[in-house]
Design a protein around this motif. Structure first.
Motif, PDB file in Angstrom:
ATOM      1  N   ASP A   1      48.747  42.992  48.198  1.00 34.72           N
ATOM      2  CA  ASP A   1      49.885  43.792  47.744  1.00 34.72           C
ATOM      3  C   ASP A   1      49.516  44.405  46.396  1.00 34.72           C
ATOM      4  OD1 ASP A   1      52.273  44.950  47.177  1.00 34.72           O
ATOM      5  OD2 ASP A   1      53.490  43.122  47.378  1.00 34.72           O
ATOM      6  N   LEU A   2      48.912  45.592  46.456  1.00 32.85           N
ATOM      7  CA  LEU A   2      48.491  46.239  45.214  1.00 32.85           C
ATOM      8  C   LEU A   2      49.675  46.708  44.384  1.00 32.85           C
ATOM      9  CD1 LEU A   2      45.442  48.339  46.498  1.00 32.85           C
ATOM     10  CD2 LEU A   2      45.450  46.093  45.417  1.00 32.85           C
ATOM     11  N   GLY A   3      50.793  47.015  45.049  1.00 32.68           N
ATOM     12  CA  GLY A   3      51.978  47.409  44.296  1.00 32.68           C
ATOM     13  C   GLY A   3      52.488  46.281  43.429  1.00 32.68           C
ATOM     14  N   ASP A   4      52.482  45.056  43.959  1.00 32.97           N
ATOM     15  CA  ASP A   4      52.912  43.898  43.167  1.00 32.97           C
ATOM     16  C   ASP A   4      51.933  43.651  42.023  1.00 32.97           C
ATOM     17  OD1 ASP A   4      54.574  41.374  42.839  1.00 32.97           O
ATOM     18  OD2 ASP A   4      52.586  40.498  43.185  1.00 32.97           O
ATOM     19  N   LEU A   5      50.609  43.801  42.270  1.00 35.75           N
ATOM     20  CA  LEU A   5      49.628  43.618  41.204  1.00 35.75           C
ATOM     21  C   LEU A   5      49.812  44.672  40.123  1.00 35.75           C
ATOM     22  CD1 LEU A   5      47.117  42.334  39.982  1.00 35.75           C
ATOM     23  CD2 LEU A   5      45.717  43.762  41.477  1.00 35.75           C
ATOM     24  N   ARG A   6      50.086  45.903  40.503  1.00 39.42           N
ATOM     25  CA  ARG A   6      50.320  46.953  39.501  1.00 39.42           C
ATOM     26  C   ARG A   6      51.564  46.648  38.659  1.00 39.42           C
ATOM     27  NH1 ARG A   6      50.053  50.705  42.756  1.00 39.42           N
ATOM     28  NH2 ARG A   6      48.002  51.578  42.326  1.00 39.42           N
ATOM     29  N   ARG A   7      52.598  46.120  39.282  1.00 41.26           N
ATOM     30  CA  ARG A   7      53.820  45.784  38.548  1.00 41.26           C
ATOM     31  C   ARG A   7      53.568  44.647  37.564  1.00 41.26           C
ATOM     32  NH1 ARG A   7      57.168  41.872  39.121  1.00 41.26           N
ATOM     33  NH2 ARG A   7      56.205  41.238  41.104  1.00 41.26           N
ATOM     34  N   ARG A   8      52.852  43.603  38.000  1.00 41.23           N
ATOM     35  CA  ARG A   8      52.585  42.473  37.118  1.00 41.23           C
ATOM     36  C   ARG A   8      51.681  42.863  35.950  1.00 41.23           C
ATOM     37  NH1 ARG A   8      49.781  38.627  39.357  1.00 41.23           N
ATOM     38  NH2 ARG A   8      49.365  39.551  41.402  1.00 41.23           N
ATOM     39  N   LEU A   9      50.732  43.759  36.192  1.00 44.59           N
ATOM     40  CA  LEU A   9      49.899  44.242  35.091  1.00 44.59           C
ATOM     41  C   LEU A   9      50.738  45.015  34.079  1.00 44.59           C
ATOM     42  CD1 LEU A   9      46.700  45.462  37.005  1.00 44.59           C
ATOM     43  CD2 LEU A   9      46.850  43.527  35.424  1.00 44.59           C
ATOM     44  N   ALA A  10      51.663  45.837  34.580  1.00 44.68           N
ATOM     45  CA  ALA A  10      52.515  46.603  33.658  1.00 44.68           C
ATOM     46  C   ALA A  10      53.438  45.688  32.859  1.00 44.68           C
ATOM     47  CB  ALA A  10      53.340  47.623  34.454  1.00 44.68           C
ATOM     48  N   GLU A  11      53.889  44.577  33.465  1.00 42.27           N
ATOM     49  CA  GLU A  11      54.763  43.653  32.741  1.00 42.27           C
ATOM     50  C   GLU A  11      53.992  42.809  31.730  1.00 42.27           C
ATOM     51  OE1 GLU A  11      56.622  41.362  35.742  1.00 42.27           O
ATOM     52  OE2 GLU A  11      58.026  42.948  36.372  1.00 42.27           O
TER      53      GLU A  11
END
Length: 319
Positions: A150-160
């Motif tokens: 889930d790259l979308g979840d990884l992108r969100r966690r990196l942004a947070e």
């Protein structure tokens, strides 16, 4: 009446048959193929088939290489960590790599060191430069596993966790452009093959009309003795199919020879300094079984087009 007189009259009756032109003699083909016009038409078909086969082979090489590039790029994503004042870049890189490693479906992560990141700029900036004072971004390559992360979840966690510092690039834009480029090249190749086949049909049309004009007396005699249009059309179709088959075979064989020679040269160059660049651009310079089948198919199509166009031209001429 003496036997000598009878023999003389027989010779006089046979003499006119010997004086007939080749096209009117008994057992002579209606449309001879072993003529200068026939050889010229076979040469034209061979050249057109050769060009069409080369276009098809080139399009196949581009499509195969693009598929390999897409497969290689799609297996990796990149995390970019930008240096920021007051932050520890190495700690940010380690944190981003840990977040990526904890994501299901990620096979491995590899953070680039500062020296490796600076080395990536050498093709544009040159060597020997001191980049220590420049805020060179740090990269982390993330290799995807067999699953679907889930790259979308990884992108969100990196942004947070690293706001304004880390970003994820899944290369979707580059892959889209690469796919568009490859499809465009393949489409152009198919269009060129179609144009070459159209040119083959036009050449056969003019050649058939010339053959009909040169054999007008024969056609009229055949009509007079009861031959229908289908019989005459079949005769022309048979002869021109042989010409097309000869030209298509020669053109396809020449194209296969050129492609094979190109592959051999690529293997030789691959051992030299430019080998990596050649392999990156063209792969193994091999068209595979599908490419070889398309080259052979073009030769067959050229002969079929020759036969069909000649038959249609004869029928229109007779009607």
């Amino acid at each position: 009446m003496s036997d000598g007189a009878t023999l003389a009259r027989g010779k006089r009756r046979e003499a006119p048959a010997a004086d007939l032109p080749p096209t009117l003699r008994r057992n002579a083909p209606l449309v001879p193929t072993d003529t200068s016009a026939g050889r010229a038409l076979a040469a034209v078909i061979a050249i057109l088939t050769f060009l069409a086969a080369l276009c098809a082979g080139g399009a196949e090489i581009v499509a195969t290489s693009a598929a390999q590039w897409q497969g290689s790029v799609a297996q990796e994503v990149t995390i970019q960590v930008r240096p920021s004042p007051g932050r520890d870049t190495d700690a940010d890189v380690a944190k981003a790599a840990a977040l990526a490693s904890a994501t299901p479906g990620i096979a491995a992560t590899r953070p680039f060191t500062k020296a490796e990141s600076e080395r990536l700029l050498e093709p544009w900036l040159g060597t020997g430069l001191d980049l220590g004072d420049l805020p060179v971004p740090r990269l982390i390559t993330v290799r995807l596993g067999s699953g679907t992360p889930d790259l979308g979840d990884l992108r969100r966690r990196l942004a947070e966790s690293l706001p304004g510092v880390a970003s994820l690039d899944d290369h979707a834009l580059w892959l889209s452009r690469l796919s568009t480029m490859a499809n465009t090249v393949v489409g152009v190749g198919v269009a060129i093959v179609g144009l070459v086949l159209v040119a083959t049909g036009l050449a056969v049309t003019f050649a058939t009309r010339g053959a009909m004009a040169g054999n007008r007396e024969v056609v009229e005699v055949l009509h007079f003795v009861g031959a229908d249009a289908d019989f005459i059309a079949r005769e022309f179709q048979r002869r021109f199919f042989r010409l097309g088959l000869r030209g298509g075979a020669i053109g396809a064989a020449a194209a296969l020879a050129v492609i094979g020679a190109g592959g051999a040269l690529a293997r030789v160059w691959r051992a030299g300094p430019a080998g990596d660049e050649i392999e990156a651009l063209f792969g193994g310079f091999a068209i595979g079984w599908r490419g070889y089948a398309s080259v052979v198919l073009i030769g067959v199509i050229a002969s079929v087009v020759t036969a069909v166009v000649s038959r249609l031209t004869v029928r229109r001429f007779l009607d």
